[in-house]
Design a protein around this motif. Structure first.
Motif, mmCIF file in Angstrom:
data_model
loop_
_atom_site.group_PDB
_atom_site.id
_atom_site.type_symbol
_atom_site.label_atom_id
_atom_site.label_comp_id
_atom_site.label_asym_id
_atom_site.label_seq_id
_atom_site.Cartn_x
_atom_site.Cartn_y
_atom_site.Cartn_z
ATOM 1 N N ASN A 1 0.810 -1.222 0.000
ATOM 2 C CA ASN A 1 0.000 0.000 0.000
ATOM 3 C C ASN A 1 0.844 1.273 0.000
ATOM 4 O O ASN A 1 0.610 2.192 0.773
ATOM 5 C CB ASN A 1 -0.965 0.006 1.198
ATOM 6 N N ILE A 2 1.802 1.327 -0.890
ATOM 7 C CA ILE A 2 2.727 2.458 -0.922
ATOM 8 C C ILE A 2 2.116 3.597 -1.734
ATOM 9 O O ILE A 2 1.877 3.446 -2.939
ATOM 10 C CB ILE A 2 4.072 2.054 -1.545
ATOM 11 N N PRO A 3 1.850 4.757 -1.123
ATOM 12 C CA PRO A 3 1.342 5.896 -1.892
ATOM 13 C C PRO A 3 2.414 6.441 -2.835
ATOM 14 O O PRO A 3 3.608 6.214 -2.636
ATOM 15 C CB PRO A 3 0.972 6.915 -0.808
ATOM 16 N N TRP A 4 1.983 7.182 -3.845
ATOM 17 C CA TRP A 4 2.912 7.605 -4.896
ATOM 18 C C TRP A 4 4.039 8.465 -4.336
ATOM 19 O O TRP A 4 5.185 8.367 -4.788
ATOM 20 C CB TRP A 4 2.161 8.352 -6.000
ATOM 21 N N LEU A 5 3.747 9.296 -3.330
ATOM 22 C CA LEU A 5 4.775 10.163 -2.778
ATOM 23 C C LEU A 5 5.863 9.341 -2.091
ATOM 24 O O LEU A 5 7.060 9.586 -2.263
ATOM 25 C CB LEU A 5 4.156 11.153 -1.790
ATOM 26 N N LEU A 6 5.428 8.318 -1.330
ATOM 27 C CA LEU A 6 6.406 7.464 -0.660
ATOM 28 C C LEU A 6 7.109 6.538 -1.649
ATOM 29 O O LEU A 6 8.252 6.144 -1.425
ATOM 30 C CB LEU A 6 5.725 6.642 0.434
ATOM 31 N N ASN A 7 6.424 6.225 -2.740
ATOM 32 C CA ASN A 7 7.075 5.426 -3.770
ATOM 33 C C ASN A 7 8.280 6.180 -4.325
ATOM 34 O O ASN A 7 9.353 5.609 -4.548
ATOM 35 C CB ASN A 7 6.084 5.099 -4.883
ATOM 36 N N ALA A 8 8.106 7.486 -4.517
ATOM 37 C CA ALA A 8 9.221 8.318 -4.962
ATOM 38 C C ALA A 8 10.308 8.385 -3.894
ATOM 39 O O ALA A 8 11.509 8.381 -4.192
ATOM 40 C CB ALA A 8 8.707 9.721 -5.289
ATOM 41 N N PHE A 9 9.858 8.411 -2.624
ATOM 42 C CA PHE A 9 10.808 8.440 -1.515
ATOM 43 C C PHE A 9 11.665 7.171 -1.495
ATOM 44 O O PHE A 9 12.880 7.218 -1.314
ATOM 45 C CB PHE A 9 10.029 8.584 -0.202
ATOM 46 N N PHE A 10 11.022 6.014 -1.716
ATOM 47 C CA PHE A 10 11.768 4.756 -1.746
ATOM 48 C C PHE A 10 12.749 4.715 -2.910
ATOM 49 O O PHE A 10 13.810 4.099 -2.824
ATOM 50 C CB PHE A 10 10.816 3.561 -1.822
ATOM 51 N N LYS A 11 12.391 5.351 -4.009
ATOM 52 C CA LYS A 11 13.302 5.385 -5.149
ATOM 53 C C LYS A 11 14.576 6.146 -4.818
ATOM 54 O O LYS A 11 15.640 5.895 -5.394
ATOM 55 C CB LYS A 11 12.607 6.004 -6.363
ATOM 56 N N VAL A 12 14.467 7.085 -3.872
ATOM 57 C CA VAL A 12 15.648 7.819 -3.412
ATOM 58 C C VAL A 12 16.455 6.973 -2.431
ATOM 59 O O VAL A 12 17.686 6.936 -2.476
ATOM 60 C CB VAL A 12 15.241 9.160 -2.751
ATOM 61 N N ILE A 13 15.743 6.273 -1.542
ATOM 62 C CA ILE A 13 16.397 5.517 -0.467
ATOM 63 C C ILE A 13 17.026 4.217 -0.961
ATOM 64 O O ILE A 13 18.151 3.867 -0.586
ATOM 65 C CB ILE A 13 15.386 5.213 0.662
#
Length: 327
Positions: free
Chosen positions: A212-224
């Motif tokens: 259930n990853i929202p799009w904003l956190l999906n972008a965050f994970f792409k950074v991490i």
């Protein structure tokens, strides 16, 4: 495990039993055994003192208990069997554990305010018998502080305590599905936690399931994620169907949040927290008692500390029966 009249569960499962045919890890041979013995000898020296520590440089009992044979092997594997590298990393972790507060500051009472909403829950296990640590970021209830990091490491330590014989790592279940005013942790906080996990908990992550990853956190994970080492990165699964894929049995998994489990778990802090702390305390005391009975020294196998039983070989079983039932 406490249930009410409608079969809701409020407390954690006990440690899953080891299969009857499970055996302890085989002993090392050759060069790797020599390297293990070198690291062990370094810490077993009678005059050993933890480097760069002025006050009480001798190892405490809790530190000797932590320095198991399996712990040494985890650090050797993490350094690709570099003996001096493993020694340095072990000593770095020993100093960090002192400075961070594991021997006084980080207590259940200290971190309990962080756990009031059940944002992290140790409950059940996956099919690899790894104890499961659920994380609900939407239940964040405090401002960003070092105590949040203390709580995260406290819960990880307690989950590790509940790993049974033959199990060294844990499974993380991270669910972003609940709606709230949750504010994502800062990049600096995330990097701090990530650095702690990678530096001081080598080979402790078995699997991480994130849904259930929202799009904003999906972008965050792409950074991490590029900051995560490749071995750890391979253990992370995004939006898996954990029951359908055979990763977790439904009867050991929460039903809430879309995981697909069958256990109706409800977090009530006044019920869960005391039971969880008591379970961890009892388990830790039992393990410490076994460790002391085995000599209370550095390098004891975790299999024995956790109460693992070595099954008898068929030949030995026959011999035992013959001795007990002579003709």
């Amino acid at each position: 495990m406490e249930k009410d009249s409608v079969n809701k569960v409020y407390t954690p499962f006990p440690i899953p039993p080891a299969p009857a045919d499970l055996r302890p890890p085989p002993p090392l041979e050759g060069k790797h055994e020599e390297q293990r013995l070198q690291v062990l000898a370094h810490f077993q020296k009678e005059d050993y003192a933890l480097p760069d520590v002025e006050k009480d440089p001798s190892l405490m009992e809790a530190e000797k208990f932590w320095l198991t044979n399996d712990c040494i092997l985890r650090y050797l594997r993490a350094t690709k069997w570099d003996t001096q590298g493993a020694i340095k990393r072990l000593e770095d972790t020993l100093r960090w554990r002192r400075e961070f507060g594991f021997h006084g500051l980080i207590t259940p009472e200290h971190v309990e305010p962080e756990g009031m909403t059940g944002k992290e829950i140790c409950f059940g296990s996956d099919t690899g018998r790894r104890p499961a640590l659920y994380m609900f970021p939407s239940r964040q209830n405090t401002d960003e502080s070092i105590r949040q990091v203390h709580y995260a490491t406290f819960m990880l330590e307690r989950t590790i305590d509940l790993a049974g014989p033959g199990v060294e790592n844990v499974a993380l279940f991270i669910n972003y599905g609940e709606k709230s005013n949750y504010k994502s942790p800062s990049l600096s906080m995330s990097r701090n936690v990530l650095n702690i996990l990678q530096t001081h908990y080598p080979e402790r992550l078995g699997r991480a399931y994130i849904i259930n990853i929202p799009w904003l956190l999906n972008a965050f994970f792409k950074v991490i994620m590029p900051l995560v080492d490749p071995v750890t990165r391979d253990k992370v699964r995004f939006n898996p169907k954990v029951v359908e894929e055979g990763l977790v049995d439904a009867d050991k998994l929460m039903s809430a949040g879309g995981w697909g489990g069958s256990v109706e778990f409800e977090y009530v802090h006044e019920k869960y927290w005391p039971a969880f702390i008591e379970l961890c305390k009892t388990t830790r005391e039992e393990q410490m008692a076994r460790w002391r009975a085995l000599g209370g020294h550095i390098g004891i196998d975790e299999w024995s500390i956790k109460g693992g039983v070595t099954p008898k070989e068929p030949e030995a079983e026959v011999a035992t029966q013959a001795a007990e039932n002579p003709a």
